[in-house]
Design a protein around this motif. Structure first.
Motif, PDB file in Angstrom:
ATOM      1  N   TYR A 311      83.186 -73.318 -59.462  1.00 32.75           N
ATOM      2  CA  TYR A 311      81.735 -73.444 -59.528  1.00 32.75           C
ATOM      3  C   TYR A 311      81.165 -72.827 -60.792  1.00 32.75           C
ATOM      4  CZ  TYR A 311      82.417 -74.568 -54.636  1.00 32.75           C
ATOM      5  OH  TYR A 311      82.852 -75.133 -53.483  1.00 32.75           O
ATOM      6  N   ARG A 314      82.065 -74.908 -63.847  1.00 33.98           N
ATOM      7  CA  ARG A 314      81.387 -76.198 -63.811  1.00 33.98           C
ATOM      8  C   ARG A 314      80.020 -76.090 -64.469  1.00 33.98           C
ATOM      9  NH1 ARG A 314      80.790 -78.841 -57.967  1.00 33.98           N
ATOM     10  NH2 ARG A 314      79.037 -77.412 -57.861  1.00 33.98           N
ATOM     11  N   LEU A 517      75.296 -68.179 -47.128  1.00 32.54           N
ATOM     12  CA  LEU A 517      74.714 -69.467 -46.751  1.00 32.54           C
ATOM     13  C   LEU A 517      73.193 -69.421 -46.688  1.00 32.54           C
ATOM     14  CD1 LEU A 517      77.215 -70.750 -44.053  1.00 32.54           C
ATOM     15  CD2 LEU A 517      76.810 -71.675 -46.333  1.00 32.54           C
ATOM     16  N   ALA A 522      71.178 -72.991 -45.507  1.00 28.66           N
ATOM     17  CA  ALA A 522      72.170 -73.838 -44.837  1.00 28.66           C
ATOM     18  C   ALA A 522      72.281 -73.399 -43.381  1.00 28.66           C
ATOM     19  CB  ALA A 522      73.518 -73.702 -45.530  1.00 28.66           C
ATOM     20  N   HIS A 523      72.324 -74.362 -42.498  1.00 23.47           N
ATOM     21  CA  HIS A 523      72.374 -74.064 -41.069  1.00 23.47           C
ATOM     22  C   HIS A 523      73.747 -74.393 -40.521  1.00 23.47           C
ATOM     23  CE1 HIS A 523      67.745 -74.836 -41.073  1.00 23.47           C
ATOM     24  NE2 HIS A 523      68.133 -73.903 -41.911  1.00 23.47           N
ATOM     25  N   THR A 525      76.671 -74.981 -37.991  1.00 26.32           N
ATOM     26  CA  THR A 525      76.780 -75.457 -36.617  1.00 26.32           C
ATOM     27  C   THR A 525      77.663 -74.501 -35.828  1.00 26.32           C
ATOM     28  OG1 THR A 525      76.612 -77.712 -37.424  1.00 26.32           O
ATOM     29  CG2 THR A 525      77.463 -77.414 -35.186  1.00 26.32           C
TER      30      THR A 525
ATOM     31  N   GLU B 325      78.624 -78.274 -40.431  1.00 29.22           N
ATOM     32  CA  GLU B 325      79.907 -77.559 -40.510  1.00 29.22           C
ATOM     33  C   GLU B 325      79.890 -76.393 -39.538  1.00 29.22           C
ATOM     34  OE1 GLU B 325      82.830 -76.602 -40.965  1.00 29.22           O
ATOM     35  OE2 GLU B 325      83.559 -78.204 -42.245  1.00 29.22           O
ATOM     36  N   ALA B 331      81.241 -74.792 -45.400  1.00 31.13           N
ATOM     37  CA  ALA B 331      79.793 -74.970 -45.510  1.00 31.13           C
ATOM     38  C   ALA B 331      79.316 -74.571 -46.898  1.00 31.13           C
ATOM     39  CB  ALA B 331      79.081 -74.149 -44.442  1.00 31.13           C
ATOM     40  N   LEU B 332      79.852 -73.460 -47.393  1.00 26.60           N
ATOM     41  CA  LEU B 332      79.467 -72.999 -48.722  1.00 26.60           C
ATOM     42  C   LEU B 332      79.931 -73.993 -49.792  1.00 26.60           C
ATOM     43  CD1 LEU B 332      78.021 -70.637 -50.049  1.00 26.60           C
ATOM     44  CD2 LEU B 332      80.200 -69.455 -50.232  1.00 26.60           C
ATOM     45  N   GLN B 333      81.099 -74.566 -49.575  1.00 29.47           N
ATOM     46  CA  GLN B 333      81.570 -75.594 -50.507  1.00 29.47           C
ATOM     47  C   GLN B 333      80.609 -76.773 -50.532  1.00 29.47           C
ATOM     48  OE1 GLN B 333      85.630 -76.135 -48.908  1.00 29.47           O
ATOM     49  NE2 GLN B 333      86.379 -75.480 -50.891  1.00 29.47           N
ATOM     50  N   CYS B 335      77.430 -76.706 -49.863  1.00 30.89           N
ATOM     51  CA  CYS B 335      76.234 -76.262 -50.585  1.00 30.89           C
ATOM     52  C   CYS B 335      76.446 -76.394 -52.086  1.00 30.89           C
ATOM     53  CB  CYS B 335      75.914 -74.812 -50.261  1.00 30.89           C
ATOM     54  SG  CYS B 335      75.362 -74.544 -48.580  1.00 30.89           S
ATOM     55  N   MET B 336      77.571 -75.868 -52.546  1.00 26.20           N
ATOM     56  CA  MET B 336      77.821 -75.864 -53.988  1.00 26.20           C
ATOM     57  C   MET B 336      78.050 -77.268 -54.527  1.00 26.20           C
ATOM     58  SD  MET B 336      77.390 -72.836 -54.993  1.00 26.20           S
ATOM     59  CE  MET B 336      77.979 -72.957 -56.679  1.00 26.20           C
ATOM     60  N   ASP B 337      78.406 -78.182 -53.649  1.00 24.24           N
ATOM     61  CA  ASP B 337      78.552 -79.566 -54.077  1.00 24.24           C
ATOM     62  C   ASP B 337      77.231 -80.327 -53.975  1.00 24.24           C
ATOM     63  OD1 ASP B 337      81.171 -79.112 -54.642  1.00 24.24           O
ATOM     64  OD2 ASP B 337      81.937 -79.889 -52.758  1.00 24.24           O
ATOM     65  N   ARG B 340      73.113 -80.825 -48.398  1.00 25.19           N
ATOM     66  CA  ARG B 340      72.356 -79.982 -47.479  1.00 25.19           C
ATOM     67  C   ARG B 340      73.202 -79.722 -46.237  1.00 25.19           C
ATOM     68  NH1 ARG B 340      69.298 -76.942 -47.448  1.00 25.19           N
ATOM     69  NH2 ARG B 340      67.978 -77.467 -45.709  1.00 25.19           N
ATOM     70  N   VAL B 341      73.335 -78.454 -45.882  1.00 28.50           N
ATOM     71  CA  VAL B 341      74.059 -78.110 -44.664  1.00 28.50           C
ATOM     72  C   VAL B 341      73.047 -77.840 -43.568  1.00 28.50           C
ATOM     73  CG1 VAL B 341      75.647 -76.496 -43.574  1.00 28.50           C
ATOM     74  CG2 VAL B 341      75.981 -77.152 -45.943  1.00 28.50           C
ATOM     75  N   ILE B 342      73.229 -78.480 -42.461  1.00 27.75           N
ATOM     76  CA  ILE B 342      72.181 -78.524 -41.468  1.00 27.75           C
ATOM     77  C   ILE B 342      72.831 -78.736 -40.106  1.00 27.75           C
ATOM     78  CG2 ILE B 342      71.759 -81.026 -41.400  1.00 27.75           C
ATOM     79  CD1 ILE B 342      68.862 -80.296 -42.232  1.00 27.75           C
ATOM     80  N   THR B 343      72.134 -78.468 -39.018  1.00 27.91           N
ATOM     81  CA  THR B 343      72.733 -78.806 -37.722  1.00 27.91           C
ATOM     82  C   THR B 343      72.314 -80.227 -37.341  1.00 27.91           C
ATOM     83  OG1 THR B 343      70.870 -77.850 -36.542  1.00 27.91           O
ATOM     84  CG2 THR B 343      72.764 -76.423 -36.904  1.00 27.91           C
ATOM     85  N   GLU B 346      68.844 -81.070 -36.060  1.00 27.77           N
ATOM     86  CA  GLU B 346      67.721 -81.003 -36.992  1.00 27.77           C
ATOM     87  C   GLU B 346      67.462 -82.329 -37.707  1.00 27.77           C
ATOM     88  OE1 GLU B 346      67.547 -76.925 -39.240  1.00 27.77           O
ATOM     89  OE2 GLU B 346      69.620 -77.338 -38.715  1.00 27.77           O
TER      90      GLU B 346
END
Lengths: 550, 513
Positions: A311, A314, A517, A522-523, A525, B325, B331-333, B335-337, B340-343, B346
């Motif tokens: 990262y 990049r 996160l 970020a949420h 699951t 995720e 999940a962090l991957q 984000c960095m890509d 949006r990470v979400i449930t 939602e």
């Protein structure tokens, strides 16, 4: 092959190069920071527990012969050298500028001779000027903004005080970011004594702020070598205080305690080491059967590795090239040498801006990955005449040779994102027929007799460290990992860790990620009980087996 | 519940045919295997990500094999002979050999790595003296593998690991070529075990290597021929299930020969999951729904290798992607890509498409279905058919309309339609094909694993389950580079010394990610 000419250039040249580099340190210590850390510290293992490491380049020549051997064996041991730079080591580079504004107090007396007392009456510290504490506090508060993971760690664990009773002696760069780490450790119940792992990197006012806050700090910018070891010794050797944890960056502190205070060393609960060099030294020690305490290698944690390499690079490849050359990437032909994490990051970023990217690789697995990602895998010689930019990220030496530099087209940009300053054979360009023109800071035009210019960035040193900044977010990952490693080692039940070097447990690694996160809103699951049972996992992780490749 | 629980592992990513097959087998084996299967995920660990794509190759290629001859007599009862007069085989109809040969020739085009291997090692015959008993899908691709093994000096006897997947013509061609094949499409369960037994228990022939897919053959030998089992030089196992069974055996101290887990080799993993799914998600969706991806809001559940592949492909076409995720590192991957990470709850109201790749069960529930907008496409790329809770859709108020093969419209009382693909089974297997190239990676890996086990000096491998050595993995990759006209750079002696590496690899430590 064309490389044979370059091969003839033996070690001696390299040694002298390092001397030269260190000489102009005075004018731009930032370069030194880089070279000290990533070249000398990383590459040079002069210090492998048999000799006291030196910070004076002159001595290096003497040690060179013996270093060389270990140096060449290094990669086999640690394996991932090409990929493992402790970026935070060089954080000073980007943040040191902030520090300089208080440096006006041109007080030439050595801090060692000055009696200073903080507002609470304590004098158990040694910094440049305790009165700068207020400025330092401001720096720390700024850093805290971007290090929310540590702050939330403080909150989550504060009531438990998982480090109550821990006496941590630390040796890292002393910057606003590490200050946040140190104060987090204190908030979690630890007592800390701290020193700098680099003679140039200390932010004096941050050190002052820490001292004012009651942390025993021994560090200032521009220590002599003697000062350096004096500071380390003052940290360790304190009346009525015996450290039981070590947090180290580079292995100097560990070495010092091991050599000078063997009795203290034996009673240490654990060592946390961040840098490749330090980790290598620990593995050496462990192999020799002399490591009598558990040590945690935080350098190789998944999260840290991804951030330090994939990262971070990049983003910094574009940043570094833009800052130095203002190049436009669309349609440019770029060859990226090496398709490891760094190479993958560089290629992805350049592709996104419309560059035509070629990849060179030696490892067929990585080469196949490059193919599947839509990059042409070529040999450097095949494309050298076409390309506009050459980026090395191999961890290897002499990847770009004089022969290849001779065949480049006019205006070709050559830079290094990989390892130290070995990848581009810069020494081969120091010949009388070539003219060097420094056109900007970190930008040299090397001019051939026929007028052809090759643009060499950062003299072949690391572009991402010399010409770009390291985001606090990346440092936050490292610092959080370190804090969790300390907590894990300190609280581990007897017998979980033996006298060996360990990787951070998967669960801790996942926790570091989860703490970051929130920044992305970020949420995550959550598994339902039924799902967890179906997968045979604990709802709270670890979610993957150790051999999982992310 | 127990059946439901047990089934998915075996079927993993298998086709419907496999599932049927297993249903039958399961009843017998259920008692002694129930325990093992329940524990699988913890042990095998990588399950959500590791399906053996080639296992299910049958699905995509079977159409080719179904040549008409509606001969209803059981192959066991038919005496058949090859043109060379051999009769040590049992296939549907040996006369179809010429058709099968053509299939094999075509497959060879797509599998140059094995052909290179034949050439490179052909002179040495690294498998001379090896007696390989194999149990895999019998398709043109595996035929190329089997004939490669034979070309390298091995004697082979082969059975099918699935009662529906055999290409009869290919089996005939193999038999005609002198390989003892016991397999035909549509075996009964009795036939299945009979074939395996004929493979193993031939008089005067004792196998010393096993190549297995699913662990049935290994299990059979272990149970029925324990003395033979002890003398094996090694087992090569491809499927997640089979590997799990090996680990169980090893843990119980009953594995008395070395076994090689080829499923988890780096190259195979990346191809089966990341690269394969990256392409097949688009292919599968286009074939079934003709959807246009630009600007569509897509939820990808799970960001492992499969999820990463799906996201990359969809992003490339301009879709707006959300990721769900459970693992914070993945999940962090995401984000960095830039995802949006979400449930799921939602975003479910906005989603045009929901793609599951978690390896989990009931990721999409009735509650989610009820809140989807009309026209939402729901499909599964992950694992078996558990990810989408289908049972909950089989209620009286919902109407199911089959609009095309593999495409169902589920109609709510208010007229809302949800488009369900492949009834929640794997989209990439049901509605897309597996390229020979991917199968080639698997087959090369298997061949090299056999060579490694057979030629390893005594003591290198003990009675345990091993991953393929890094060097072999690198070799598999290098065999596939010529197809891309990729030119690998070679280290100079000086550089190799500097890095402390051999010029020929391995280039990375084992823990390299």
């Amino acid at each position: 092959m064309s490389d044979t000419a370059a091969e003839a250039k033996p070690e001696v040249k390299q040694a002298s190069k390092e001397v030269k580099e260190s000489e102009n340190v005075a004018e731009k210590y930032s370069a030194m920071t880089v070279s000290k850390n990533s070249e000398i510290n990383m590459g040079e293992l002069s210090s492998v527990f048999s000799a006291v490491p030196t910070h004076k380049p002159v001595k290096k020549q003497i040690q060179f012969v013996e270093e060389k051997q270990e140096f060449s064996r290094f990669p086999t041991k640690t394996g991932r050298r090409s990929l493992s730079r402790s970026i935070s080591q060089s954080s000073t580079d980007s943040y040191s500028s902030a520090a300089s504004y208080t440096d006006s107090s041109d007080d030439e007396t050595s801090p060692r001779d000055k009696a200073q007392v903080n507002s609470k009456g304590s004098s158990d510290f040694c910094v440049k000027n305790i009165k700068q504490a207020e400025f330092g506090r401001r720096e720390i508060e700024i850093a805290e903004q971007d290090m929310s993971a540590l702050i939330s760690l403080r909150k989550r664990a504060q009531s438990e005080k998982p480090l109550a009773g821990a006496k941590i002696v630390g040796c890292t760069h002393i910057t606003a970011q590490t200050a946040v780490l140190i104060e987090t450790l204190v908030a979690l119940g630890a007592q800390c004594r701290w020193t700098a792992c680099n003679i140039y990197s200390t932010q004096n006012e941050v050190a002052a702020a820490l001292a004012e806050n009651g942390v025993a700090v021994f560090a200032w910018k521009g220590e002599s070598e003697d000062d350096f070891w004096w500071c380390i010794d003052r940290c360790v050797n304190s009346e009525g205080w015996q450290p039981n944890m070590i947090l180290d960056d580079g292995g100097d502190l560990t070495h010092w305690v091991y050599k000078k205070y063997p009795n203290v060393f034996k009673k240490i609960r654990g060592i946390v080491e961040e840098s490749v060099t330090g980790v290598h030294r620990l593995y050496q020690l462990s192999k020799a059967g002399k490591l009598c305490v558990p040590a945690m290698n935080v350098n190789d944690s998944v999260t840290k590795q991804k951030f330090d390499n994939l990262y971070c690079c990049r983003e910094s490849i574009l940043d570094g090239l833009k800052r130095t050359t203002d190049i436009m990437f669309g349609g440019k032909q770029v060859v990226v040498c090496g398709y490891g994490e760094v190479g993958k990051g560089c290629s992805a970023a350049l592709k996104a801006l419309g560059a035509v990217v070629y990849v060179t690789e030696i490892d067929p697995i990585c080469a196949l990955q490059a193919c599947m990602d839509g990059f042409r895998v070529v040999k450097l010689n095949e494309v050298i005449r076409l390309v506009d930019v050459i980026i090395t990220c191999t961890g290897n030496k002499n990847v770009v040779t004089r022969d290849q530099l001779d065949r480049m087209k006019n205006g070709c940009i050559v830079c290094n994102m990989g390892h130290s300053n070995t990848e581009i054979d810069v020494a081969s360009l120091r010949t009388p027929e070539l003219t060097w023109e420094r056109v900007r800071s970190q930008v040299d035009h090397v001019i051939w007799p026929d007028g052809k210019r090759v643009i060499l960035l950062a003299e072949g040193r690391l572009l991402n460290l010399s010409c770009s900044t390291v985001p606090t977010f990346v440092l936050s990952i490292t610092a959080t990992t370190q804090a969790l490693a300390l907590i894990e080692l300190y609280n581990a039940p007897e017998g979980r860790y033996k006298q060996d070097v360990y990787l951070l447990p998967k669960k801790m690694d996942e926790y570091v990620a989860s703490l970051h996160l929130a920044t992305f809103d970020a949420h995550l699951t959550e598994l339902s009980d039924e799902q967890a049972k179906y997968l045979g996992l604990n709802k709270n992780g670890p979610f993957k087996p150790n051999y999982y490749r992310y | 519940m127990t059946n439901d629980f047990c089934l998915p592992f075996k079927s993993q990513t298998l086709s419907f045919a496999d599932v049927l097959c297993f249903l039958i087998l399961q009843q017998i084996q259920l008692n002694d295997q129930q325990e093992e299967f329940n524990k699988l995920p913890t042990k095998a660990g990588s399950r959500p990500l590791s399906h053996s794509v080639s296992q299910s190759s049958a699905d995509s290629f079977s159409s080719v094999g179904s040549v008409s001859s509606e001969d209803e007599s059981a192959p066991q009862d038919k005496p058949q002979k090859t043109s060379d007069g051999l009769s040590d085989f049992c296939v549907k109809n040996i006369k179809q050999a010429a058709f099968g040969r053509k299939e094999i020739d075509i497959a060879q085009q797509g599998m140059p790595a094995l052909m290179i291997l034949r050439k490179r090692a052909g002179g040495e015959k690294p498998l001379a003296g090896a007696k390989v008993v194999g149990c895999t899908h019998i398709t043109a691709q595996t035929a190329v593998l089997i004939e490669t093994l034979a070309a390298l000096g091995a004697q082979c006897r082969w059975a099918a690991c699935n009662i529906f997947s055999t290409q009869n013509t290919v089996a005939a061609a193999l038999a005609e070529g002198g390989i003892s094949v016991f397999a035909w499409r549509g075996e009964s369960e009795d036939d299945f075990w009979w074939c395996i037994d004929r493979c193993v228990g031939a008089d005067s022939w004792e196998p010393n290597l096993i190549l297995d897919d699913g662990g049935d053959l290994t299990h059979w030998i272990y149970k029925k021929y324990p003395s033979l089992f002890k003398k094996l030089k090694g087992i090569v196992e491809e499927s997640v299930t089979g590997i799990y069974r090996l680990y169980q055996l090893s843990k119980a101290g009953k594995l008395c020969v070395p076994a090689m887990n080829v499923n988890d080799s780096v190259t195979k993993q990346k191809f089966d999951n990341l690269y394969s799914c990256k392409e097949s998600v688009l292919d599968g969706l286009k074939r079934t729904t003709n959807i246009m991806f630009g600007g569509k809001q897509v939820v990808v559940c799970g960001y492992g290798e499969v999820g990463k592949g799906c996201c990359a492909a969809l992003k490339g076409l301009g879709a707006i992607i959300y990721v769900t995720e459970v693992d914070p590192i993945c999940a962090l991957q995401a984000c960095m890509d830039g995802l949006r990470v979400i449930t799921l709850s939602e975003v479910i109201k906005h989603a045009d498409m929901v793609i599951t790749c978690t390896g989990n069960k009931n990721v999409v529930t009735r509650e989610h279905f009820d809140r989807m907008r009309s026209g939402c496409v729901v499909c599964n790329m992950g694992h078996s058919n558990t990810e989408i809770d289908l049972a909950c859709l089989r209620t009286t108020e919902l109407k199911w309309q089959r609009v095309r093969t593999h495409v169902d419209h589920i109609v709510w009382p208010d007229g809302k339609r949800v488009i369900l693909l492949a009834e929640g089974r794997l989209l990439n297997l049901s509605c897309s094909t597996v390229p020979s190239f991917v199968l080639s990676v698997t087959a090369s890996t298997q061949a090299l694993a056999l060579i490694e086990l057979y030629n390893a000096p005594a003591g290198r491998y003990k009675q345990d389950v091993y991953l393929l050595p890094k060097k072999m993995d690198e070799y598999v990759a290098s065999l596939h580079l010529p197809m891309f006209d990729a030119h690998l750079t070679e280290l100079t002696d000086e550089q190799a010394q500097y890095l402390g590496l051999s010029k020929h690899g391995p280039f990375k430590p084992n823990y390299y990610r």
